[in-house]
Design a protein around this motif. Sequence first.
Motif, short mmCIF file in Angstrom:
data_model
loop_
_atom_site.label_atom_id
_atom_site.label_comp_id
_atom_site.label_asym_id
_atom_site.label_seq_id
_atom_site.Cartn_x
_atom_site.Cartn_y
_atom_site.Cartn_z
N LYS A 102 37.98 -12.16 -16.33
CA LYS A 102 37.12 -11.70 -17.43
C LYS A 102 36.37 -10.43 -17.02
CE LYS A 102 34.82 -14.90 -19.74
NZ LYS A 102 34.02 -16.11 -20.04
N PHE A 103 35.97 -10.33 -15.76
CA PHE A 103 35.29 -9.12 -15.28
C PHE A 103 36.28 -7.94 -15.26
CE2 PHE A 103 32.53 -12.46 -13.87
CZ PHE A 103 31.25 -11.91 -13.89
N VAL A 104 37.52 -8.21 -14.85
CA VAL A 104 38.54 -7.17 -14.86
C VAL A 104 38.78 -6.66 -16.28
CG1 VAL A 104 41.00 -6.69 -14.47
CG2 VAL A 104 39.69 -8.00 -12.77
N ALA A 105 38.85 -7.58 -17.24
CA ALA A 105 39.08 -7.21 -18.63
C ALA A 105 37.96 -6.32 -19.17
CB ALA A 105 39.23 -8.46 -19.50
N GLU A 149 37.19 -15.18 -30.16
CA GLU A 149 35.97 -14.38 -30.28
C GLU A 149 35.73 -13.51 -29.04
OE1 GLU A 149 35.90 -17.51 -33.20
OE2 GLU A 149 36.32 -17.51 -31.05
N ASN A 150 36.34 -13.86 -27.90
CA ASN A 150 36.20 -13.07 -26.67
C ASN A 150 37.42 -12.20 -26.41
OD1 ASN A 150 33.73 -14.18 -26.24
ND2 ASN A 150 34.31 -15.44 -24.51
N PHE A 151 38.24 -11.97 -27.46
CA PHE A 151 39.44 -11.15 -27.28
C PHE A 151 39.04 -9.69 -27.14
CE2 PHE A 151 43.44 -9.13 -28.14
CZ PHE A 151 44.37 -10.03 -27.64
N PRO A 152 39.50 -9.01 -26.07
CA PRO A 152 39.09 -7.61 -25.86
C PRO A 152 39.62 -6.68 -26.93
CG PRO A 152 40.79 -8.26 -24.28
CD PRO A 152 40.38 -9.50 -25.00
N ALA A 153 38.75 -5.85 -27.47
CA ALA A 153 39.14 -4.91 -28.52
C ALA A 153 40.22 -3.95 -28.04
CB ALA A 153 37.91 -4.13 -29.00
N ALA A 154 40.21 -3.63 -26.74
CA ALA A 154 41.18 -2.69 -26.19
C ALA A 154 42.61 -3.22 -26.26
CB ALA A 154 40.81 -2.35 -24.74
N ARG A 155 42.79 -4.54 -26.42
CA ARG A 155 44.13 -5.12 -26.43
C ARG A 155 44.53 -5.65 -27.81
NH1 ARG A 155 45.79 -8.57 -21.32
NH2 ARG A 155 47.80 -7.75 -22.03
#
Length: 383
Positions: free
Chosen positions: A74-77, A291-297
């Motif tokens: 999660k920190f990497v993301a 809800e925690n899906f990264p916007a960048a992906r």
Amino acid sequence: MNARFIKAQKQQTKGRIILAGTAGAGRIRGAIALAAGMTAAKIAVLDTEGMANLHSDVSEFDVLEMSAPFTTDKFVAVVEAAEKEGYGALIIDSLSQAWAGEGGILEQVGKLTASKGNKNGVWDTVQPQHDEMMNRIRKANLHVLVILQCKTEYLVADTPGALAPKKIGLAPVQRDGIDYGFHAVFYVDEPSQVATCSADHTGLFGGTFAEILTKTHGEQLRTWLESGVAAPAVATPEVKDVKETKAAPPSGNATALFINAAQVTTLKTLLTETNTDTLRFLSHFKVEKLENFPAARLDEAKVMLESKKAKASEAPAPSEGTHNDNSGNLTEMLKARNIPFTEGAEGIAAKPKFTDNAAKAFLKEQGFSWDAKGKAWVFKQAA
């Protein structure tokens, strides 16, 4: 080996700073002040403590709150999302959660040890996750300021007329040697908020430095970081099948690192239309909930689901009386997740990387079982 020595030259670089101290020492205020001086671009704060918004008076910044479990992926993301969103600096408050927090390295070691009955090979399984996180932080294409909690102890000093307890910080709550690859390490005192520098590769804060960190110190760091020759360009990995899109303008005073409610609804619709298992979808992207899906992906996920939807609409219906098993779908899913496998008459043998826990979890969900003799995860076709 054809090696030769060349003249050393300082290269321009991105800042790597650690601020450690006890609760209430002012680490986050100092980090925000430093970041404001280090970059003219936007500042992002990853908040695992739920306290960052209290310090918005120091300088403008965007905040992302992270809840447990505090797994290293999660920190990497978040680092990758902050890079893609164009932030100039990322403050991680605090990285101690990835080590000693819920779902962190120490908890994983404890659970694996309890399940095995011993520690043999446990650290070999878990440690690569921490190494990957730290390598990603050190190579990030933006300034990264890491906040660490410290183990706390109270000393009672005999003062005239009273015994005055004083809270002091001991070792940071993180892996030993965490400061490797960082330009400066500050210890912030509570309650004075005065910072001293225990490691300094910049030459700016060594010796008798003892000051409250300000934007001016950040500006000094920026001058030092930007001096020297330009660093060689580092090629960034290409993301296949993802169209480049312009980032949406920020809403309010923050740029989202996670998708918004409307985008969550879009993904839910696509998952339903493609008959995709949500848990397997989240496991593929190493995310615990939509809800925690990264916007960048998001674009990557939409392309993947739209492609699956298109293939399903083109596929001919099975002839009457024929048996349609799941082996084809299973091999496609293995290919999509880059899990190495071989297929034979008796079934499928998958061999994911030893450290790829997400792949192992996926294989278990699909009905694979571990074959110790063949050192592979095996799925036997029904007779």
